[in-house]
Design a protein around this motif. Sequence first.
Motif, PDB file in Angstrom:
ATOM      1  N   UNK A 204      -7.440 -34.876 -26.658  1.00  0.00           N
ATOM      2  CA  UNK A 204      -7.492 -36.051 -25.800  1.00  0.00           C
ATOM      3  C   UNK A 204      -8.943 -36.256 -25.405  1.00  0.00           C
ATOM      4  N   UNK A 205      -9.311 -37.500 -25.173  1.00  0.00           N
ATOM      5  CA  UNK A 205     -10.703 -37.800 -24.837  1.00  0.00           C
ATOM      6  C   UNK A 205     -10.850 -38.123 -23.362  1.00  0.00           C
ATOM      7  N   UNK A 206     -11.868 -37.533 -22.750  1.00  0.00           N
ATOM      8  CA  UNK A 206     -12.230 -37.854 -21.374  1.00  0.00           C
ATOM      9  C   UNK A 206     -13.529 -38.643 -21.392  1.00  0.00           C
ATOM     10  N   UNK A 207     -13.503 -39.839 -20.804  1.00  0.00           N
ATOM     11  CA  UNK A 207     -14.724 -40.624 -20.658  1.00  0.00           C
ATOM     12  C   UNK A 207     -15.276 -40.329 -19.275  1.00  0.00           C
ATOM     13  N   UNK A 208     -16.461 -39.780 -19.223  1.00  0.00           N
ATOM     14  CA  UNK A 208     -17.046 -39.328 -17.960  1.00  0.00           C
ATOM     15  C   UNK A 208     -18.304 -40.141 -17.660  1.00  0.00           C
ATOM     16  N   UNK A 218     -23.270 -28.237 -17.851  1.00  0.00           N
ATOM     17  CA  UNK A 218     -22.299 -28.952 -17.030  1.00  0.00           C
ATOM     18  C   UNK A 218     -21.220 -29.602 -17.887  1.00  0.00           C
ATOM     19  N   UNK A 219     -21.622 -30.147 -19.038  1.00  0.00           N
ATOM     20  CA  UNK A 219     -20.656 -30.781 -19.926  1.00  0.00           C
ATOM     21  C   UNK A 219     -19.683 -29.753 -20.485  1.00  0.00           C
ATOM     22  N   UNK A 235     -11.872 -33.482 -25.241  1.00  0.00           N
ATOM     23  CA  UNK A 235     -13.253 -33.698 -25.650  1.00  0.00           C
ATOM     24  C   UNK A 235     -13.886 -34.680 -24.670  1.00  0.00           C
ATOM     25  N   UNK A 236     -15.113 -34.402 -24.270  1.00  0.00           N
ATOM     26  CA  UNK A 236     -15.769 -35.169 -23.212  1.00  0.00           C
ATOM     27  C   UNK A 236     -16.884 -36.040 -23.785  1.00  0.00           C
TER      28      UNK A 236
END
Length: 282
Positions: A204-208, A218-219, A235-236
């Motif tokens: 799943x993708x996280x948009x940060x 940090x990432x 995944x970020x």
Amino acid sequence: MMRSASRLAAEQVRVRKRPAIEREKSAGGLVSLAAELYSVADVLVDNPRMRRALGDPATPADGRAQLIGGVLEGKVSESAREIAEAVVRERWSSPWDMTDALEVAGDDALFEAAERDQVLDRVVDELFRFERILDAQSELTVLLDEKPVAPERRAGLLHDVLGGKAHPITCALLEHAVRSQRKHTVTLAIDELLEEAARRRHQSMARVISAVELTREQTVELTRTLSEIYGRQITVRTAVAPAIRGGLIVRIGDEVIYGSIEARLSSAQLAMVAQTSRQPME
């Protein structure tokens, strides 16, 4: 939203189109295959009678496959025809879902090309960056979504904005998103592309979005934490937006986590307004 019959059909097509996609040995061949599948979808968009005939679940599947096969004979590659036949064989809730499945197959061919060339990370990052540009420039979004304007002009504007800096596969995905008569907005199209890219990796993708650029450490830590919270690999993708002042805004699918100072201030202001409105008038 896709109904149950179309969801099942989409899963069947996802499996049945793999041999045709894998038959293409080069990234260039996959890019050409994607263009052919997009063109087949355009034909169905422009021909309502054919679209309804091919999407009619009451007719034999073999007959529908023979119909589209005959239309495409000698006009597209064997792989494109095979995928089109696989799509029309399925039972769709709507002929439009069938048409969309052809476009998704084109997207899939381009993502496969990116994987073959080992540039999928770059393509996904460029899609995400362009999504952020659209978020920040609403006028550009309106211009790219303006359907009365000729697709060629909208595509030309897109390439002017990209300035030749994006990977050709990124350009192909975005150009189709702009030209397609089936995409409601470019931003929604990009969102779907990003979700598809994550699905290909079983993630799943996280948009940060952060006020300042996150360090690599940090990432990595954020990726680990989110993966533990959601119980699956996350995944970020990060972007910087100084306007949020501090903290993070994290979006995973339809869920948005607001941790920015701006969001906290907005919440505090709303609470103060609500409290004031409850106070009795003197």
